[in-house]
Design a protein around this motif. Structure first.
Motif, short mmCIF file in Angstrom:
data_model
loop_
_atom_site.label_atom_id
_atom_site.label_comp_id
_atom_site.label_asym_id
_atom_site.label_seq_id
_atom_site.Cartn_x
_atom_site.Cartn_y
_atom_site.Cartn_z
N SER A 603 0.81 -1.22 0.00
CA SER A 603 0.00 0.00 0.00
C SER A 603 0.85 1.27 0.00
O SER A 603 0.32 2.36 -0.25
N GLN A 604 2.13 1.14 0.29
CA GLN A 604 3.01 2.31 0.25
C GLN A 604 3.34 2.72 -1.18
O GLN A 604 3.85 3.81 -1.41
N ASN A 605 3.04 1.86 -2.12
CA ASN A 605 3.23 2.19 -3.53
C ASN A 605 2.12 3.15 -3.96
O ASN A 605 0.94 2.81 -3.86
N PRO A 606 2.43 4.34 -4.41
CA PRO A 606 1.39 5.32 -4.79
C PRO A 606 0.43 4.78 -5.85
O PRO A 606 -0.74 5.18 -5.88
N ALA A 607 0.89 3.88 -6.69
CA ALA A 607 0.02 3.37 -7.75
C ALA A 607 -0.99 2.36 -7.20
O ALA A 607 -2.09 2.20 -7.75
N ALA A 609 -1.89 2.16 -3.71
CA ALA A 609 -2.56 2.63 -2.49
C ALA A 609 -4.05 2.92 -2.69
O ALA A 609 -4.86 2.56 -1.84
N PRO A 610 -4.48 3.56 -3.80
CA PRO A 610 -5.91 3.83 -3.94
C PRO A 610 -6.78 2.58 -4.08
O PRO A 610 -7.99 2.64 -3.90
N MET A 611 -6.16 1.46 -4.41
CA MET A 611 -6.94 0.25 -4.63
C MET A 611 -7.09 -0.61 -3.37
O MET A 611 -7.81 -1.62 -3.38
N ILE A 612 -6.42 -0.27 -2.30
CA ILE A 612 -6.41 -1.08 -1.07
C ILE A 612 -7.23 -0.39 0.00
O ILE A 612 -7.05 0.81 0.25
N LYS A 613 -8.13 -1.12 0.66
CA LYS A 613 -8.93 -0.58 1.76
C LYS A 613 -8.11 -0.64 3.05
O LYS A 613 -8.09 -1.65 3.76
N LEU A 614 -7.45 0.46 3.33
CA LEU A 614 -6.56 0.48 4.49
C LEU A 614 -7.27 0.28 5.82
O LEU A 614 -6.75 -0.42 6.70
N PRO A 615 -8.46 0.87 6.06
CA PRO A 615 -9.12 0.63 7.35
C PRO A 615 -9.38 -0.86 7.62
O PRO A 615 -9.14 -1.35 8.72
#
Length: 658
Positions: A603-607, A609-615
């Motif tokens: 998820s640290q990859n900017p490409a 990160a938007p695709m992963i639900k961090l919560p």
């Protein structure tokens, strides 16, 4: 004449009614009526106990052998039950190599280490994939709610007509619990601006906490240890539950002691020796009845007087009649001196769970619901007295015992324990050890050949330093000749070590796992040793799977049902499933944490990160670390506040550097 007769008749009837009844006769008549009603039930239970006792005779003999092997005692040395000699009677030394003891303890330790890694009972409550009581996903995003279907807005005849009294508030899913707030079913489509959570998952977490607290109150971990040890030793273990117990909460109000009682679920271990199961059952769930045989002291009998459902007069009658416990055939071996010391001081109480006919239930005075031909009941019997009779109070009804096997036998109710798996290897180890010791006793001492015709008569033949033999003829040194026996101890010890390795294979527990030194071959390297331990763990995983299927998961469901029946006001709304986490805690938890950590790094990859639900990712990672997500993770509003604080702190620090 007729009038006088008519006048005398009522007088005679009145005289008959005034005759006092003998109280003793009334009591005797009531006892006779009680015996006529309850006698057939008592006789039926006694007969079923006799059948179950006879049917398990072979299993009992094997349990006795297992127990003696664990204690390091030969079955022929136990005396009374088994007179068969395992080794030659001419053997002078009879050591017992207690490998069975070590293997049994090692199996028990490995199972408990895997089940109680985090000191919590290995049980988890999870929401089902498609929940019916609460939605799997909810949000306060107005775009995320399934508005058209929820609010019934469309065209006439589409089946979505608005009903009288319908409003926007009562046509969408709303949960009054403050945990969820004012949220609607659906997914957050705003890109993270609105809250997104799983009400069903949160409800399952609350239910899980409630059940874990109840298990802690019941000392479930301690009771589980007892049952698991007996399964390793005898081949099968037993747990009893879930039954209701009244727990006293001690509290003081304005300085005055004011205790209260609340209902609490209770589970406990039951010894395999004391439970008699329907002999026609191949699996425990098919049993028509089970009978638990209790050994009650005088104090325990008096405790029954105040317990709910017990007939105090019958309990007191049994106490007044005196102790009636008779030792079973196995008790002088299993309980040793205790069985002898307590003889004549105990009461036998039978606890029966099973089915009786509808006619028998009516005769016993039980209330009946429905038209079922059979009724599941609970009877407590002491002597010829029924201390308690009631229908099974739990819903859904089932016999409240759980039997699980160490090693399954597809054609037998009872399983196979560690001592039985290695009994032949244990006998051979004992045999070769005895041969080695007997041989060393001969090889390590001198045996003398004495020709008495060459010696003076009347001499003492004892051997000691400085001994003098008086010879009267013959060649010098020929009268007393020393003989030395060859030593075969090394060969015998090598054979003993061979059968020790056979015990490793028979039990699936390598000696290296419980501290055996001198390992050679594959185990000399770290990779080879790791391979041995991984293969050994397969056997333990199978045992834990048996426990998952036969104990943990059914027990979790019974706890869930008990809370719905007796504790409905404290359980959250939701659709739950019970998952036994025994084998999960053994293998999958660490793997899950590692995968979540890997995903967190991605998820640290900017490409990406938007695709992963961090919560969700953070929440599952915290749960995998056995921490409480509610205590560790902030909700969306709190997260924004902390983000602003951190941003402000970062701005201040950058200004100070300038």
């Amino acid at each position: 004449m007729a009038a006088s007769l008519l006048g005398e008749k009522p007088q005679k009837e009145q005289e008959v009614q005034e005759v006092p009844m003998d109280p003793d006769q009334i009591e005797l008549d009531l006892e006779m009526e009680e015996t006529m009603r309850m006698g057939p039930l008592v006789a039926r239970v006694r007969e079923q106990l006799s059948q179950a006792d006879t049917s398990r005779f072979t299993a009992e003999n094997q349990w006795i052998k297992n127990l003696l092997a664990y204690r390091g005692i030969d079955s022929n040395q136990a005396g009374k039950n088994d007179t068969k000699t395992e080794f030659r009677s001419s053997e002078e030394h009879k050591p017992y190599i207690r490998t069975t003891t070590v293997k049994t303890r090692a199996a028990f330790a490995q199972i408990m280490e895997s089940l109680l890694q985090n000191s919590r009972f290995p049980l988890m409550i999870e929401a089902t994939p498609v929940s019916s009581g609460a939605p799997n996903q909810a949000t306060n995003d107005p775009q995320g709610a399934e508005s058209q279907e929820d609010f019934g807005i469309g065209f006439e005849g589409d089946g979505q007509e608005m009903q009288p009294g319908a409003t926007q508030d009562n046509m969408s899913w709303k949960e009054s619990d403050p945990l969820y707030g004012n949220m609607s079913e659906g997914h957050d489509k705003s890109g993270g601006q609105f809250a997104q959570l799983s009400p069903a998952g949160r409800a399952a977490e609350q239910m899980n906490k409630l059940i874990q607290d109840q298990l802690e109150e019941s000392n479930a971990n301690t009771e589980l240890r007892k049952s698991v040890f007996e399964s390793c030793l005898l081949g099968s273990g037993l747990m009893k539950g879930v039954f209701t117990e009244k727990k006293t909460i001690h509290k003081w109000v304005e300085g005055q002691y004011s205790p209260t009682q609340v209902k609490q679920p209770k589970i406990r271990s039951t010894s395999l020796w004391d439970l008699y199961v329907d002999p026609n059952a191949v699996i425990f769930e098919d049993a028509e009845f089970v009978i638990e045989r209790h050994r009650k002291t005088a104090k325990q009998m008096r405790d029954l007087l105040g317990m709910e459902g017990f007939r105090a007069d019958k309990v007191q009658k049994c106490i007044d009649s005196g102790a009636n416990y008779v030792n079973m055939r196995f008790e002088h071996i299993v309980r040793e001196e205790e069985a002898i010391m307590n003889e004549g001081k105990l009461w036998e109480v039978l606890e029966y769970w099973g089915y009786i006919s509808k006619e028998e239930a009516v005769q016993a005075g039980l209330p009946l619901d429905g038209d079922a031909p059979q009724v599941q009941v609970n009877l407590w019997i002491c002597g010829q007295e029924i201390l308690r009779v009631t229908t099974n109070p739990f819903l859904p009804q089932r016999i409240p015992y759980f039997m699980f096997n160490y090693e399954q036998d597809a054609y037998n109710l009872y399983g196979t324990g560690v001592p039985e798996c290695m009994q032949d290897s244990q006998k051979m180890m004992n045999g070769f050890a005895r041969l080695a010791v007997d041989n060393l006793a001969l090889a390590g001492n001198m045996v003398f050949d004495i020709d008495e015709t060459m010696l003076v008569a009347g001499q003492d033949y004892d051997i000691y330093p400085g001994k003098v033999f008086r010879r009267q003829g013959g060649q010098a040194g020929a009268a007393v000749t020393a003989l030395k026996f060859p030593s075969t101890a090394n060969e015998n010890l090598q054979m003993m070590d061979t059968f020790r390795r056979q015990a490793d294979e028979a039990t699936g527990i390598p000696s290296v796992s419980h501290g055996q030194t001198g390992v050679s071959g594959t185990g000399r390297t770290s990779s080879g040793l790791n391979m041995i331990l991984e293969n050994a763990s397969l056997n333990i995983k199978t045992v834990i799977r048996n426990m998952d299927d036969d104990l943990l998961q059914p027990l979790g469901k019974m706890l869930f049902y008990w809370n719905n029946q007796y504790n409905a006001d404290k359980i959250p709304a939701g659709d739950f499933d019970c998952v036994a986490t025994g084998i999960r805690s053994y293998t999958k938890n660490e793997i899950k944490v590692q995968r979540l950590q890997t995903l967190l790094q991605l998820s640290q990859n900017p490409a990406l990160a938007p695709m992963i639900k961090l919560p969700y990712l953070i929440r599952e990672l915290v749960k995998g670390m056995d921490l409480d997500p509610e205590e560790v993770i902030n909700d969306m509003n709190e997260a924004k506040i902390y983000a602003e604080i951190i941003g402000m702190a970062g701005g201040v620090s950058s200004q100070s550097k300038q």
